[in-house]
Design a protein around this motif. Structure first.
Motif, mmCIF file in Angstrom:
data_model
loop_
_atom_site.group_PDB
_atom_site.id
_atom_site.type_symbol
_atom_site.label_atom_id
_atom_site.label_comp_id
_atom_site.label_asym_id
_atom_site.label_seq_id
_atom_site.Cartn_x
_atom_site.Cartn_y
_atom_site.Cartn_z
ATOM 1 N N GLU A 20 0.840 -1.192 0.000
ATOM 2 C CA GLU A 20 0.000 0.000 0.000
ATOM 3 C C GLU A 20 0.876 1.244 0.000
ATOM 4 O O GLU A 20 2.006 1.222 0.515
ATOM 5 C CB GLU A 20 -0.901 0.040 1.243
ATOM 6 C CG GLU A 20 -1.944 -1.056 1.323
ATOM 7 C CD GLU A 20 -2.820 -0.913 2.550
ATOM 8 O OE1 GLU A 20 -4.025 -1.235 2.467
ATOM 9 O OE2 GLU A 20 -2.292 -0.478 3.601
ATOM 10 N N VAL A 21 0.345 2.335 -0.558
ATOM 11 C CA VAL A 21 1.036 3.620 -0.511
ATOM 12 C C VAL A 21 0.061 4.693 -0.073
ATOM 13 O O VAL A 21 -1.167 4.544 -0.209
ATOM 14 C CB VAL A 21 1.656 4.007 -1.882
ATOM 15 C CG1 VAL A 21 2.690 2.991 -2.316
ATOM 16 C CG2 VAL A 21 0.583 4.184 -2.933
ATOM 17 N N ASP A 22 0.611 5.767 0.466
ATOM 18 C CA ASP A 22 -0.184 6.936 0.818
ATOM 19 C C ASP A 22 0.062 8.031 -0.206
ATOM 20 O O ASP A 22 1.210 8.310 -0.566
ATOM 21 C CB ASP A 22 0.200 7.447 2.213
ATOM 22 C CG ASP A 22 -0.183 6.470 3.308
ATOM 23 O OD1 ASP A 22 -1.379 6.171 3.426
ATOM 24 O OD2 ASP A 22 0.722 5.998 4.023
ATOM 25 N N LEU A 23 -1.012 8.641 -0.682
ATOM 26 C CA LEU A 23 -0.948 9.802 -1.569
ATOM 27 C C LEU A 23 -1.322 11.017 -0.741
ATOM 28 O O LEU A 23 -2.455 11.120 -0.239
ATOM 29 C CB LEU A 23 -1.892 9.629 -2.753
ATOM 30 C CG LEU A 23 -1.910 10.764 -3.792
ATOM 31 C CD1 LEU A 23 -0.542 10.942 -4.430
ATOM 32 C CD2 LEU A 23 -2.971 10.496 -4.854
ATOM 33 N N LEU A 24 -0.378 11.935 -0.576
ATOM 34 C CA LEU A 24 -0.539 13.059 0.342
ATOM 35 C C LEU A 24 -0.359 14.377 -0.395
ATOM 36 O O LEU A 24 0.554 14.518 -1.214
ATOM 37 C CB LEU A 24 0.498 12.973 1.474
ATOM 38 C CG LEU A 24 0.577 11.636 2.217
ATOM 39 C CD1 LEU A 24 1.802 11.594 3.106
ATOM 40 C CD2 LEU A 24 -0.694 11.416 3.028
ATOM 41 N N GLN A 25 -1.205 15.339 -0.092
ATOM 42 C CA GLN A 25 -1.082 16.660 -0.707
ATOM 43 C C GLN A 25 -0.179 17.546 0.137
ATOM 44 O O GLN A 25 -0.237 17.533 1.371
ATOM 45 C CB GLN A 25 -2.458 17.309 -0.853
ATOM 46 C CG GLN A 25 -2.449 18.597 -1.656
ATOM 47 C CD GLN A 25 -3.845 19.105 -1.969
ATOM 48 O OE1 GLN A 25 -4.806 18.771 -1.296
ATOM 49 N NE2 GLN A 25 -3.954 19.914 -3.013
ATOM 50 N N ASP A 26 0.682 18.316 -0.523
ATOM 51 C CA ASP A 26 1.547 19.270 0.158
ATOM 52 C C ASP A 26 0.692 20.416 0.681
ATOM 53 O O ASP A 26 -0.002 21.096 -0.080
ATOM 54 C CB ASP A 26 2.598 19.785 -0.842
ATOM 55 C CG ASP A 26 3.653 20.654 -0.182
ATOM 56 O OD1 ASP A 26 3.420 21.168 0.923
ATOM 57 O OD2 ASP A 26 4.718 20.843 -0.798
ATOM 58 N N LEU A 27 0.739 20.651 1.977
ATOM 59 C CA LEU A 27 -0.077 21.708 2.578
ATOM 60 C C LEU A 27 0.393 23.097 2.164
ATOM 61 O O LEU A 27 -0.374 24.065 2.252
ATOM 62 C CB LEU A 27 -0.056 21.581 4.101
ATOM 63 C CG LEU A 27 -0.649 20.285 4.671
ATOM 64 C CD1 LEU A 27 -0.539 20.262 6.186
ATOM 65 C CD2 LEU A 27 -2.107 20.127 4.233
ATOM 66 N N ASP A 28 1.639 23.223 1.719
ATOM 67 C CA ASP A 28 2.173 24.528 1.319
ATOM 68 C C ASP A 28 2.060 24.789 -0.173
ATOM 69 O O ASP A 28 2.172 25.928 -0.617
ATOM 70 C CB ASP A 28 3.651 24.637 1.736
ATOM 71 C CG ASP A 28 3.819 24.585 3.238
ATOM 72 O OD1 ASP A 28 2.995 25.190 3.948
ATOM 73 O OD2 ASP A 28 4.767 23.921 3.692
ATOM 74 N N ARG A 29 1.863 23.745 -0.973
ATOM 75 C CA ARG A 29 1.734 23.875 -2.432
ATOM 76 C C ARG A 29 0.575 22.981 -2.860
ATOM 77 O O ARG A 29 0.695 21.757 -2.841
ATOM 78 C CB ARG A 29 3.023 23.439 -3.151
ATOM 79 C CG ARG A 29 4.232 24.294 -2.849
ATOM 80 C CD ARG A 29 5.490 23.707 -3.495
ATOM 81 N NE ARG A 29 5.481 23.850 -4.943
ATOM 82 C CZ ARG A 29 6.028 24.861 -5.608
ATOM 83 N NH1 ARG A 29 6.633 25.842 -4.940
ATOM 84 N NH2 ARG A 29 6.000 24.903 -6.922
ATOM 85 N N ASP A 46 5.116 18.205 -8.460
ATOM 86 C CA ASP A 46 4.256 19.377 -8.542
ATOM 87 C C ASP A 46 3.573 19.323 -9.902
ATOM 88 O O ASP A 46 4.225 19.454 -10.936
ATOM 89 C CB ASP A 46 5.075 20.666 -8.390
ATOM 90 C CG ASP A 46 4.197 21.897 -8.274
ATOM 91 O OD1 ASP A 46 3.258 22.040 -9.095
ATOM 92 O OD2 ASP A 46 4.442 22.732 -7.388
ATOM 93 N N LEU A 47 2.269 19.118 -9.906
ATOM 94 C CA LEU A 47 1.552 18.899 -11.160
ATOM 95 C C LEU A 47 1.511 20.145 -12.039
ATOM 96 O O LEU A 47 1.363 20.039 -13.258
ATOM 97 C CB LEU A 47 0.119 18.425 -10.860
ATOM 98 C CG LEU A 47 0.010 17.082 -10.144
ATOM 99 C CD1 LEU A 47 -1.448 16.719 -9.915
ATOM 100 C CD2 LEU A 47 0.721 15.976 -10.917
ATOM 101 N N ASP A 48 1.650 21.309 -11.439
ATOM 102 C CA ASP A 48 1.630 22.547 -12.213
ATOM 103 C C ASP A 48 3.020 23.046 -12.587
ATOM 104 O O ASP A 48 3.155 23.890 -13.473
ATOM 105 C CB ASP A 48 0.898 23.648 -11.435
ATOM 106 C CG ASP A 48 -0.587 23.363 -11.288
ATOM 107 O OD1 ASP A 48 -1.120 22.514 -12.041
ATOM 108 O OD2 ASP A 48 -1.227 23.974 -10.399
ATOM 109 N N ASP A 49 4.036 22.543 -11.908
ATOM 110 C CA ASP A 49 5.408 23.016 -12.152
ATOM 111 C C ASP A 49 6.372 21.840 -12.071
ATOM 112 O O ASP A 49 6.971 21.574 -11.029
ATOM 113 C CB ASP A 49 5.783 24.081 -11.125
ATOM 114 C CG ASP A 49 7.171 24.664 -11.373
ATOM 115 O OD1 ASP A 49 7.797 24.304 -12.401
ATOM 116 O OD2 ASP A 49 7.634 25.472 -10.545
#
Length: 282
Positions: A20-29, A46-49
């Protein structure tokens, strides 16, 4: 964009082929995402950069890539996860052709579903382990081979042996470069043997790491760059020293002294693979 690729990333825990893996969002980006396994961060994108690189060791690898000859590259990546460096190469060297070898089919599908993998131009992903994928490539196939494959926090030993390095040398063009991410701790015994192994196949070798890691005072990542032709050592030294986290560049006779007589690794050797202490990842 249609189909499964259009799904917005959703943080959570997901089953993959090997656990299993965890997918986590960066709270600062808000566009930054981390894939973590067993509490160990595996990849940040970074999906935008795609030129934004959060992990220091990935920035060190990017320094090497940036200083290679200008223009598109033919690249093989052994170890994929979220494909941070393939995205970086596609953004900074348009027209590059890239192959990623990643044995975890479930992980690849997760990245396709949530992290816009299909948006990376001229990228092919093969669901294969590194040795099998490399063995299937033609001679003089690539300008660059990036070896960043881990099982949790440890490097698979079969990707660090003389037999594999000879196959890497076969796949690379005469002026090609191999980049290797090694994780090690106190004493750096494993890194010394990896360097001895690489140096048997590639006469030009450079080691990049933060000073505390390089002295064996704490567990961390060390980047090995190697080639049959001279590497851009002065440029690498400047970039490494000028990064957010200053790093050192070891080359030439200093590499020989660092190896300190360590023996190359061979298939079948009994090797203690370094494992990070629990405190490293909190």
């Amino acid at each position: 964009m249609a189909g499964r690729e259009a799904r917005e990333p959703m943080p959570g825990r997901y089953p993959v082929t090997f656990g299993e893996v965890d997918l986590l969002q960066d709270l600062d980006r808000s566009s930054g995402w981390v894939i973590s396994k067993d509490g160990v961060p595996q990849s940040y994108v970074d999906l935008d950069d795609p030129a934004y690189l959060d992990f220091e060791y990935v920035r060190l690898m990017a320094h090497v890539i940036d200083l290679l000859d200008e223009g598109p590259l033919d690249v093989v990546h052994v170890g994929g996860c979220a494909c941070t460096l393939p995205r970086y190469v596609a953004a900074t060297r348009p027209g590059s052709r890239q192959i990623v070898a990643e044995p975890d089919a479930g992980l690849v599908q997760l990245v396709r579903d949530h992290l816009r993998l299909k948006s990376v131009p001229r990228l092919k992903v093969r669901i294969l382990d590194g040795r099998t994928a490399t063995a299937g490539l033609e001679d003089d196939f690539a300008d660059l081979l990036v070896l960043d494959a881990f099982s949790g926090a440890t490097m698979p030993i079969e990707l660090a042996t003389s037999e594999y390095m000879r196959d890497v040398a076969r796949v690379l063009r005469p002026a090609g470069t191999v980049l290797i991410n090694v994780a090690d701790g106190k004493g750096l015994a494993f890194t010394r043997r990896v360097l001895a192994t690489v140096r048997d196949a590639f006469p030009q070798v450079v080691l990049l790491a933060e000073p505390g890691v390089l002295r064996g005072r704490r567990f961390g990542n060390l980047i090995v760059a190697a080639s049959r032709v001279p590497l851009p050592v002065s440029g690498l030294a400047r970039r490494a020293a000028g990064g957010l986290t200053q790093a050192r560049c070891v080359d030439g006779e200093d590499v020989v002294r660092f190896i300190a007589g360590a023996r190359p690794l061979n298939d079948g050797d009994a090797v203690l693979i370094p494992v990070p202490p629990p405190a490293v990842f909190g």
